[in-house]
Design a protein around this motif. Structure first.
Motif, PDB file in Angstrom:
ATOM      1  N   VAL A 105       0.857  -1.189   0.000  1.00  0.00           N
ATOM      2  CA  VAL A 105       0.000   0.000   0.000  1.00  0.00           C
ATOM      3  C   VAL A 105       0.891   1.236   0.000  1.00  0.00           C
ATOM      4  O   VAL A 105       1.731   1.404   0.889  1.00  0.00           O
ATOM      5  N   ARG A 106       0.717   2.103  -0.985  1.00  0.00           N
ATOM      6  CA  ARG A 106       1.615   3.245  -1.158  1.00  0.00           C
ATOM      7  C   ARG A 106       0.834   4.534  -1.438  1.00  0.00           C
ATOM      8  O   ARG A 106       0.488   4.826  -2.580  1.00  0.00           O
ATOM      9  N   PRO A 107       0.598   5.311  -0.390  1.00  0.00           N
ATOM     10  CA  PRO A 107      -0.128   6.572  -0.579  1.00  0.00           C
ATOM     11  C   PRO A 107       0.727   7.652  -1.256  1.00  0.00           C
ATOM     12  O   PRO A 107       1.939   7.685  -1.080  1.00  0.00           O
ATOM     13  N   GLY A 242       3.047  -0.973 -10.338  1.00  0.00           N
ATOM     14  CA  GLY A 242       2.866  -0.290  -9.053  1.00  0.00           C
ATOM     15  C   GLY A 242       4.165   0.329  -8.578  1.00  0.00           C
ATOM     16  O   GLY A 242       4.184   1.416  -7.996  1.00  0.00           O
ATOM     17  N   ASP A 243       5.255  -0.345  -8.834  1.00  0.00           N
ATOM     18  CA  ASP A 243       6.579   0.183  -8.462  1.00  0.00           C
ATOM     19  C   ASP A 243       6.830   1.507  -9.176  1.00  0.00           C
ATOM     20  O   ASP A 243       7.213   2.513  -8.563  1.00  0.00           O
ATOM     21  N   ILE A 244       6.590   1.511 -10.461  1.00  0.00           N
ATOM     22  CA  ILE A 244       6.882   2.708 -11.261  1.00  0.00           C
ATOM     23  C   ILE A 244       5.941   3.858 -10.878  1.00  0.00           C
ATOM     24  O   ILE A 244       6.382   4.997 -10.666  1.00  0.00           O
ATOM     25  N   THR A 246       4.556   4.478  -8.144  1.00  0.00           N
ATOM     26  CA  THR A 246       4.740   5.054  -6.808  1.00  0.00           C
ATOM     27  C   THR A 246       5.991   5.933  -6.713  1.00  0.00           C
ATOM     28  O   THR A 246       6.054   6.789  -5.838  1.00  0.00           O
ATOM     29  N   ASP A 247       6.968   5.757  -7.571  1.00  0.00           N
ATOM     30  CA  ASP A 247       8.044   6.761  -7.630  1.00  0.00           C
ATOM     31  C   ASP A 247       7.491   8.044  -8.256  1.00  0.00           C
ATOM     32  O   ASP A 247       7.862   9.145  -7.853  1.00  0.00           O
ATOM     33  N   ILE A 248       6.582   7.901  -9.207  1.00  0.00           N
ATOM     34  CA  ILE A 248       5.932   9.099  -9.766  1.00  0.00           C
ATOM     35  C   ILE A 248       5.117   9.775  -8.658  1.00  0.00           C
ATOM     36  O   ILE A 248       5.141  11.013  -8.519  1.00  0.00           O
ATOM     37  N   PRO A 276       9.791   2.611   3.429  1.00  0.00           N
ATOM     38  CA  PRO A 276       9.389   3.655   2.476  1.00  0.00           C
ATOM     39  C   PRO A 276       9.633   3.251   1.019  1.00  0.00           C
ATOM     40  O   PRO A 276      10.276   2.241   0.737  1.00  0.00           O
ATOM     41  N   VAL A 277       9.126   4.087   0.124  1.00  0.00           N
ATOM     42  CA  VAL A 277       9.258   3.799  -1.309  1.00  0.00           C
ATOM     43  C   VAL A 277      10.703   3.972  -1.777  1.00  0.00           C
ATOM     44  O   VAL A 277      11.191   3.220  -2.624  1.00  0.00           O
ATOM     45  N   HIS A 278      11.405   4.926  -1.183  1.00  0.00           N
ATOM     46  CA  HIS A 278      12.737   5.250  -1.688  1.00  0.00           C
ATOM     47  C   HIS A 278      13.771   4.175  -1.361  1.00  0.00           C
ATOM     48  O   HIS A 278      13.554   3.297  -0.529  1.00  0.00           O
TER      49      HIS A 278
HETATM   50 MN    MN Z   1      10.617   1.206  -6.362  1.00  0.00          MN
END
Ligand code: MN
Ligand code: NAD
Ligand code: IPM
Length: 352
Positions: A105-107, A242-244, A246-248, A276-278
Motif C-alpha cells: 500500500v503506497r499513498p 505499481g513500483d513505477i 509510486t516513484d511518480i 518507504p518507497v525510496h
Molecule cells: Mn521502487
C-alpha cells in the motif's frame, strides 16, 4: 503495558540515517499515548552483513522475523559493492515473498506544506495498491546460450489468487474512501494484462456496485499522474507497474524521499513490513541531509496497522507542521538536516 516487538532493519545507505529518526518519533508518540511501547530489535542485515558473512541475512532469517509483531525497514542496496540482484533478492524481496506480504500500500497525497513540482497538481490523494509477490518479479526464467546467441527470459507469472487478492483489497479500500478505483495494465501489449488481469478486475469489481471503476494503460497512467493526479483515488496495479507509479507519486509530492509504503500480510499470519518507497540513496548517504519524512510517514502506516489510527493522524499533522513551517531537507528545497526535521516534529508533538 502492551509492548510491540519490532524487527528493525536499517539496511544500507540512508536507511541507517532515517530509521533511527522514525524510531524516535514513534517512541515519542507511544509515550504520549501511555498505553504501549515499542521494543526495537536492531538486525544489522544488509550489504555490510553480506560483505562479512556472504549472505544478506542469516540462513534462518525468515524464522527469526516471524517471531516479531512487525518489521520496520529502511532501505537495501549498495550497488557499488554488492550487485542489486544479490542484495535485493537476498533480503527485501525474500522477506516480502517469504512472509507473504502480498499487498503493498503506497499513498501519494499532497500534504499541507508540500510544494508539488506540477503547475496544477490539484489536491491529489491517491493510494496505489501494488501486487507485491508475483507478476513481473517472479523467479522464473534465466540466461541461456552464450555470445551473440545469448538470450534472457524473465517470465511474469500471474496467479488468479494473487491478482484477485490485490484487486479485492483495492476494492475494499476504495469502498472506504471516495469509491473510485482505477486498474492499470498494459492490455494492448502484454499477454498477462490482456485479457487476464482485465478479466479478473471485471469479475472482482462487479461485486462492488457502488464503485466507480476505470482502467488505464500504464504508459497513459504515467502521464495522467502528472497531468491530472487529483482525478484518481485508489489505483491497483501489478508489481512492476505499481513500483513505477509510486516513484511518480513521490515525485509529484515533491520528493521520492517522502513517499511511504506498507508491505502487508493482510491475514496477519506473519509480520508485515513497513518500508518507504525510496532506496538507500548512495548519492547522499552519510551527509545527514536525507529526508526522514518517508520513513516517518511509513511509521504512521505501521501505527494504523497496529490499530492506533488516531496517533497516526496526529503524526501526519506533525509532518504537515514541519512542512508548513518550511523545516525541510534539501530535496524539498530546504536547508534543514535530517535530525533538525525530526527534532522539530517531535517538539511539535510534545506541545500539541
Ligand atoms: Mn521502487
Ligand atoms: P533511490 O530511491 O535510492 O534514490 C533516487 C534519488 O532520490 C536519489 O537522487 C536520492 O538521493 C533521492 N532520494 C531517495 N530517498 C531520499 C530521501 N529520503 N531524501 C532525499 N533524497 C532521497 O533509488 P536508486 O538510486 O535507484 O537506488 C539506490 C539503491 O537503493 C539501489 O541499490 C536500489 O536497488 C536500492 N533500492 C532499495 C529500495 C528498498 O530497499 N526498498 C528501494 C529502491 C531502491
Ligand atoms: C521498491 C524498490 C524495489 C522494488 C527494488 C529495490 C527491488 O524499487 O520497493 O519500490 O522494485 O520493489
Amino acid at each position: 503495558m502492551k509492548t510491540y516487538r519490532i524487527a528493525t532493519i536499517p539496511g544500507d545507505g540512508i536507511g541507517k540515517e532515517v530509521v533511527p529518526e522514525a524510531m524516535r518519533v514513534l517512541d515519542a508518540l507511544a509515550q504520549l499515548d501511555g498505553g504501549f511501547q515499542f521494543e526495537w530489535d536492531i538486525l544489522p542485515w544488509g550489504c555490510d552483513y553480506y560483505l562479512e558473512h556472504g549472505e544478506m541475512m542469516p540462513e534462518d532469517g525468515l524464522e527469526i522475523l516471524k517471531k516479531y509483531d512487525q518489521i520496520f525497514l529502511g532501505a537495501v542496496g549498495l550497488p557499488e559493492l554488492v550487485p542489486d540482484h544479490i542484495s535485493l533478492w537476498g533480503l527485501l524481496i525474500k522477506i516480502r515473498r517469504g512472509l507473504k506480504q502480498q499487498i503493498n500500500v503506497r499513498p501519494a497525497k499532497l500534504l499541507q506544506g508540500l510544494e508539488s513540482p506540477l503547475k496544477n497538481p490539484g489536491n491529489f490523494d491517491i493510494v496505489v495498491v501494488r501486487e507485491n509477490s508475483e507478476g513481473e518479479y517472479s523467479d522464473s526464467g534465466g540466461r541461456m546460450h552464450s555470445g551473440s546467441d545469448e538470450i534472457a527470459i524473465q517470465n511474469a507469472v500471474f496467479t488468479r489468487k494473487g491478482t484477485e487478492r490485490a484487486i479485492a483489497y483495492a476494492c475494499e479500500l476504495a469502498s472506504k474512501r471516495s469509491k473510485k478505483i482505477t486498474s492499470v495494465t498494459k492490455s494492448n501489449g502484454l499477454s498477462h494484462s490482456m485479457p487476464f488481469w482485465d478479466d479478473v478486475f471485471h469479475d472482482v469489481v462487479s461485486k462492488y456496485d457502488e464503485l466507480q471503476q476505470s482502467s488505464a494503460h500504464i504508459d497513459a497512467m504515467a502521464a495522467y499522474m502528472i497531468m491530472k493526479p487529483a482525478e484518481y483515488d485508489v489505483v491497483v496495479a501489478s508489481n512492476l507497474f505499481g513500483d513505477i507509479l509510486t516513484d511518480i507519486g513521490g515525485a509529484i509530492m515533491g520528493s521520492i524521499g517522502i513517499a511511504p509504503a506498507a508491505n502487508l500480510n493482510v491475514e496477519r499470519e506473519y509480520p508485515s513490513m513497513f518500508e518507504p518507497v525510496h532506496g538507500s540513496a548512495p548519492d547522499i548517504a552519510g551527509l545527514g541531509v536525507a529526508n526522514p519524512l518517508g520513513q516517518i510517514w511509513t511509521g504512521k502506516l505501521m501505527l494504523d496497522f497496529l490499530g492506533h489510527e488516531q496517533l497516526g493522524e496526529k503524526l501526519l499533522s506533525a509532518i504537515e507542521y514541519t512542512l508548513k513551517s518550511n523545516i525541510k531537507t534539501k530535496d524539498l528545497k530546504g536547508s534543514a538536516t535530517t535530525t533538525e526535521v525530526t527534532d522539530a516534529l517531535i517538539a511539535y508533538l510534545k506541545q500539541s
